[in-house]
Design an enzyme around this catalytic site. Sequence first.
Site, PDB file in Angstrom:
ATOM      1  N   TYR B 106       0.810  -1.218   0.000  1.00 47.92           N
ATOM      2  CA  TYR B 106       0.000   0.000   0.000  1.00 47.92           C
ATOM      3  C   TYR B 106       0.841   1.265   0.000  1.00 47.92           C
ATOM      4  O   TYR B 106       0.480   2.253  -0.621  1.00 47.92           O
ATOM      5  CB  TYR B 106      -0.977  -0.008   1.187  1.00 47.92           C
ATOM      6  CG  TYR B 106      -2.119  -0.966   0.984  1.00 47.92           C
ATOM      7  CD1 TYR B 106      -2.981  -0.793  -0.105  1.00 47.92           C
ATOM      8  CD2 TYR B 106      -2.333  -2.045   1.819  1.00 47.92           C
ATOM      9  CE1 TYR B 106      -4.026  -1.668  -0.326  1.00 47.92           C
ATOM     10  CE2 TYR B 106      -3.375  -2.931   1.611  1.00 47.92           C
ATOM     11  CZ  TYR B 106      -4.223  -2.737   0.533  1.00 47.92           C
ATOM     12  OH  TYR B 106      -5.255  -3.591   0.296  1.00 47.92           O
ATOM     13  N   GLU B 199       5.733 -26.445  18.173  1.00 53.27           N
ATOM     14  CA  GLU B 199       4.975 -26.113  16.980  1.00 53.27           C
ATOM     15  C   GLU B 199       3.646 -25.419  17.264  1.00 53.27           C
ATOM     16  O   GLU B 199       3.144 -24.670  16.465  1.00 53.27           O
ATOM     17  CB  GLU B 199       4.752 -27.405  16.164  1.00 53.27           C
ATOM     18  CG  GLU B 199       3.989 -27.180  14.863  1.00 53.27           C
ATOM     19  CD  GLU B 199       3.640 -28.482  14.155  1.00 53.27           C
ATOM     20  OE1 GLU B 199       4.253 -29.508  14.463  1.00 53.27           O
ATOM     21  OE2 GLU B 199       2.751 -28.455  13.293  1.00 53.27           O
ATOM     22  N   ASP B 251       4.668 -31.942  15.726  1.00 54.74           N
ATOM     23  CA  ASP B 251       3.759 -33.066  15.559  1.00 54.74           C
ATOM     24  C   ASP B 251       4.485 -34.275  14.988  1.00 54.74           C
ATOM     25  O   ASP B 251       5.482 -34.140  14.283  1.00 54.74           O
ATOM     26  CB  ASP B 251       2.623 -32.701  14.585  1.00 54.74           C
ATOM     27  CG  ASP B 251       1.536 -31.881  15.287  1.00 54.74           C
ATOM     28  OD1 ASP B 251       1.448 -31.944  16.522  1.00 54.74           O
ATOM     29  OD2 ASP B 251       0.799 -31.163  14.566  1.00 54.74           O
TER      30      ASP B 251
END
Lengths: 614, 365
Positions: B106, B199, B251
Amino acid sequence: METYLSKEVFSQISPSEFFYRNRDLAGFSNPTRSLYTSVREFVENALDACDHRKILPDIHLSIKAVNPEQADPKHYILTVKDNGPGIDPEHIPLAFGTVLYGSKFGLKQARGMFGLGATMAILYGQITTNKPVTVKSCSDGKSLDEFVMLLDIQKNKPVIQKHTTKEGSKTGLTVSIVLEGDYSKAGSKIRDYVYQTSLITPYASITFEDPSGEKFHYARIVKDMPRPPTVIKPHPHGIDVETIRRMITDTHYQIPTIDNKMIDKVKKELSLKKNLSPKEILERAQKRWSDISKPVRTVISVMSFLNIDFEGLQKIRIDDIDVANKTITYWDFGESQSHAVELSPESPYYKQLASTVQGDTLLTFLTKRFQRVGPTTAEKFCEFAKFKPDKRIGSMTNEELVKLADALQKFEEFLAPDPSCLAPLGEEPLSKGIMKFFNPEFAAVWQRNASAYSGFPFVVEMGIAYGGDIPPNGLKVYRFANRIPLLYDEGSDVVLKIVNETEWTRYKIKGDPPLVIVSHICSTRIPYKTVGKENVADRPELERELKNALQYLARKLAVHMSRQGAADMAKKRANLYSKYVPLIAQFATELAGKKKEPNYNQLIRMGSEIEEQV
Amino acid sequence: MKNKSSAKTAETRKKRLLSMLEQQGLSIYENLDKGKFPQFVIPSRSVSNIVYDKKIRQYILGSANAVRSSRNMSQLRSYTQLAWLAFFVNRLVREGKSSTLRDIYYSSQAFSIDFEDQPESDNIIVDLEAVLTSPREEFHIFPEERSSVFGDLTIEYTVPGYEGKRMNLSDHPDGYLIGPSLSSAELVDTSAELVIAIEKGGLFTRFVEEKVHKKFKAIIVDTAGQAPRSTRNLLRRLNTEMGLPVVILADGDVYGEHIAMVIKSGSANAAHLRELTVPDAKWLGVWATDIEKYKLPTIPMTESDIKRIYDLQKDPRYQEGNWKKQLEVFLKLKRKAELEAFSKYGLTNITDKYLPAKLEESKSF
């Protein structure tokens, strides 16, 4: 189809039957097509009439619904008014009230072929609405004759319902018919037709008023008319058996058509005031034999064999004079049956009929009836075709006629066809028309030299226009043949084929270009693919000419495009560098911690000038 | 307590960056003045120029360079965009202001620089990273996503208005966003002996609640999935500047394994950058072998999970050792387990049992 029409066909079926058999071919298959075809026939007749007399055409076309509230298909009044030479009042009933009256049997470039279409339109109108045709004509600039007529389909004769004569001031013809049509479906085609006709006839002023009252006016763009086509004799290569047969019977030596006009002629030459018996007529004729013309002599001879007077002559039609079998066959309208009468070789009139029917020698026939055939060529041909030069053409059997036609096609020493009968529009009027219609950024036109296929001369003229007011919707092809726009069956046309085979990217044309191609083929016989006469077949000679014309114009366009492209690119470069370099300078100044901006003007100039890098 | 050895590292990096920007500016300025077309030399980021460097254990760019020249009309626009970005970054860094990827897109409009869309401006930012071999975080340009840190770490702000102000990152139990001010802060000292990167936000909170930072003398970092660069940079600084070992918990699936790998040795996308890796970081788990060992509840792998395993098997970093072995076991199991799977054995099972066991085990990798 019309090319092969001969009297024989018409003597066996009634015109209305013929019309029904051929309405699809003639373009009267449904109310939509019929309305469109009728417009064409009348407008083209009007333009042809003006062309022949070198009158700048001023055509008014109007289509009005009889009952606007009704849904299509419905009855429409179609009126076409021109400022042409008009038609003598005495010819009007025959010209518009019978099928197969017309003068277009000569070989020259004309829009219509036989003038048959207008009669077909009148007949179609009468059959669908049972309304008469109205014809207003002024041929002398003084009197205006108005005829309201129906066609007696059985007798193929006009039935005049009303005939008035008023004072007139300008020559011209107005024809008005009522017919069943579907303007909601035919409208766009008719508007296209008027638009495109105006493009290819820039010397005409055309106004079209549609059923809603909206007027489409196309003003005259050029004031010079192209040279009118001249009537020429056929070229031997463009002849088939049927045409030869027609030429033989169509000569001065044929059996004259025995109509009222001919009977008047006979009476005049014999100075007959009152009706005489057959015997008295023959006596009168013998006294004046050397003074009377050949056709009259023939009529007298026929009268002698049939032993009839003028009244009797009006009731019959001569079907055949068979010299070999010495019989004359005629059809009696009163009895509706055929009669055969024996010809006595002893009669002094036998020789007259025999020579009339047998006609010229082959040598004379070739030199007189064909273009660019002199006695030397004719003799060479006779040798080639193994005919005696003094063979009478009227005595030829069918087999001999086939052999003759075949030899005419194969003999290679005939000179190329004479293109003087062609009337292309010309480069200047075509160019002016294109400029006016499309206001393009670039346009080019080219008229090729005359060429020929199978004995028919033709000329291709083509125009190309790019940019300007042309919308960028892709390539648009306007096809014309003998100054008629071809609107249907575009896909199978030879011009389209040539255009589609062109690799436009080679000419710097990409995507959906604002591009228009105007193609005009002039010929004594356009090789139409179908009887609908909307698409031109791909004859190799024609294809070659079209290809050459298109390539020439495309190359000119390519030159324009690359000039334009280079100019556009330079402009684009200049814009880009003027926009971005000052920005770069501003950023660099702050980055480098400087106060004053660098002098970058030189770089903007260089940026605008350097060649595009590949 | 560990004290930082080198003084004011953030300040040094800032000076180095500003100097490079000035050099670029001077070069452009002189070219313009002499009527020459300025150009940027950008290390090529095409696939053929990305190679794995075994020595420094990360992906790097090869020697191929691309030239973006203002002489080429088709490159003029993107050249100008790059010049503008350098100019804008110079302002950001000098004035100590921060921006985001979206904000850059922008901001360009105020300078008549027209980016078609944000991906275009994002690309120009990567170009500048390559030109200056510095991550965008050093330009004070941050992605929108954030991850967090918690633990006994004292930092000193360098952002305007907070210069010299110190702060301890164990004062607020929700943790601290790794944002522009934290990224640019100097790391002052810490009592921690370990960094645990985890995580998931949920487990990060659990770890704080369970006082893992105290029990294990750890700084806990939430990577929020694949670690953002600012997070990877912080992990590296904790490792190099503060001398803390980094361990990673993710995980028990192929994506978790790769999260650990990226922290350790970077991603191909950032091959043009250095200082985002922690080569000595250790992947604690959850390993494929842990799934069986700890009898974790599992869910079946998806097609894309399996495809991902095959893809990673082609990566040079997965060609040996435990990395290779775990991929093979995952492929054999065709099942995966999340960190939350330990909840089956009690909410604190992961911190009470699994973590200590793995930390013990890790001493031997």
